[in-house]
Design a protein around this motif. Sequence first.
Motif, short mmCIF file in Angstrom:
data_model
loop_
_atom_site.label_atom_id
_atom_site.label_comp_id
_atom_site.label_asym_id
_atom_site.label_seq_id
_atom_site.Cartn_x
_atom_site.Cartn_y
_atom_site.Cartn_z
N LYS A 18 48.68 52.71 38.56
CA LYS A 18 47.88 52.76 39.78
C LYS A 18 46.75 51.73 39.73
CE LYS A 18 47.05 56.79 41.40
NZ LYS A 18 46.47 58.16 41.62
N GLU A 19 46.11 51.63 38.56
CA GLU A 19 45.04 50.65 38.41
C GLU A 19 45.56 49.23 38.54
OE1 GLU A 19 43.52 51.74 34.66
OE2 GLU A 19 42.09 53.21 35.45
N ALA A 26 43.52 43.83 45.28
CA ALA A 26 42.19 43.21 45.36
C ALA A 26 42.29 41.70 45.20
CB ALA A 26 41.27 43.81 44.30
N ILE A 27 43.08 41.26 44.23
CA ILE A 27 43.25 39.81 44.02
C ILE A 27 43.92 39.17 45.22
CG2 ILE A 27 44.38 38.08 42.59
CD1 ILE A 27 44.04 39.99 40.20
N LEU A 28 44.93 39.87 45.77
CA LEU A 28 45.64 39.33 46.92
C LEU A 28 44.72 39.19 48.13
CD1 LEU A 28 48.40 38.47 48.03
CD2 LEU A 28 48.80 40.85 48.68
N PHE A 33 42.03 36.16 52.15
CA PHE A 33 40.94 36.35 53.09
C PHE A 33 40.53 35.05 53.80
CE2 PHE A 33 36.37 36.44 54.05
CZ PHE A 33 36.36 37.47 54.98
N PRO A 34 40.38 33.93 53.08
CA PRO A 34 40.03 32.68 53.80
C PRO A 34 41.09 32.26 54.82
CG PRO A 34 39.63 32.46 51.45
CD PRO A 34 40.41 33.72 51.63
#
Length: 239
Positions: A18-19, A26-28, A33-34
């Motif tokens: 799960k972690e 989160a990395i993806l 995001f940009p």
Amino acid sequence: MQQASTLILTDIKKESLKEKFFRFIAILLIIIFPVMLVLCFRVVKQYKRAVVLRFGRVRADSPAGPGIIWVIPCTDTVILIDLRTQSFSLPPQEVLTKDSVTVSVDAVVYFHIVKPLNCFLNVQSHGRATELIAVAILRNILGQYTLSDLLTNRGAISCTAKKEIEKVTIEWGIEIERVEIKNILLPYELQKAMASEAEGTRLAKAKIIEAEGEIKTAENLREASRIMMENPQTILVII
């Protein structure tokens, strides 16, 4: 001391599945995001307007533009509407005139969009719909005139057609700029008959002019003879 150290090392657990999954997400997100931020901006050109649909409903600020507009990927759909003048040529139409003469007429129509929302919501394909209604109305209007009127009053007929077409297209947010009748093609037999009639008219006018000249000549001779009879001395002078 060695035993305490061993206990501390055994307390360290491996990273769970799960972690790992949340770390990957989160990395993806950090990576994309940009890119997503860039996709949130759209540029609308000066001669266009943007109709934005959010979850299938028109957004309150539509039509948007020109300039930069803000959209949300995956939820907003952007449709660009061109406000520039557009034109199309009507194919030659076989029309029966008021005096029962079959002629072939073609025309060109110029229009532009004044209400992008009406154009998008009220009609599926504004260009095709405008062309079809222009063909139908032009045929109806041309059938109300005689052949002579079609040949001599193209301007007035074009203005009438423009007003009638615009009565329908204004509900679609489309304004008709002008309708121009380009060519009126007559049947070959009718062209020959009209040419013969024109030639006969020219010959008749030539004969009338020739007869009028002879009449004026006779009147001049009569006037000269009258003057001679009233003044006999003029005959002696001439002799």
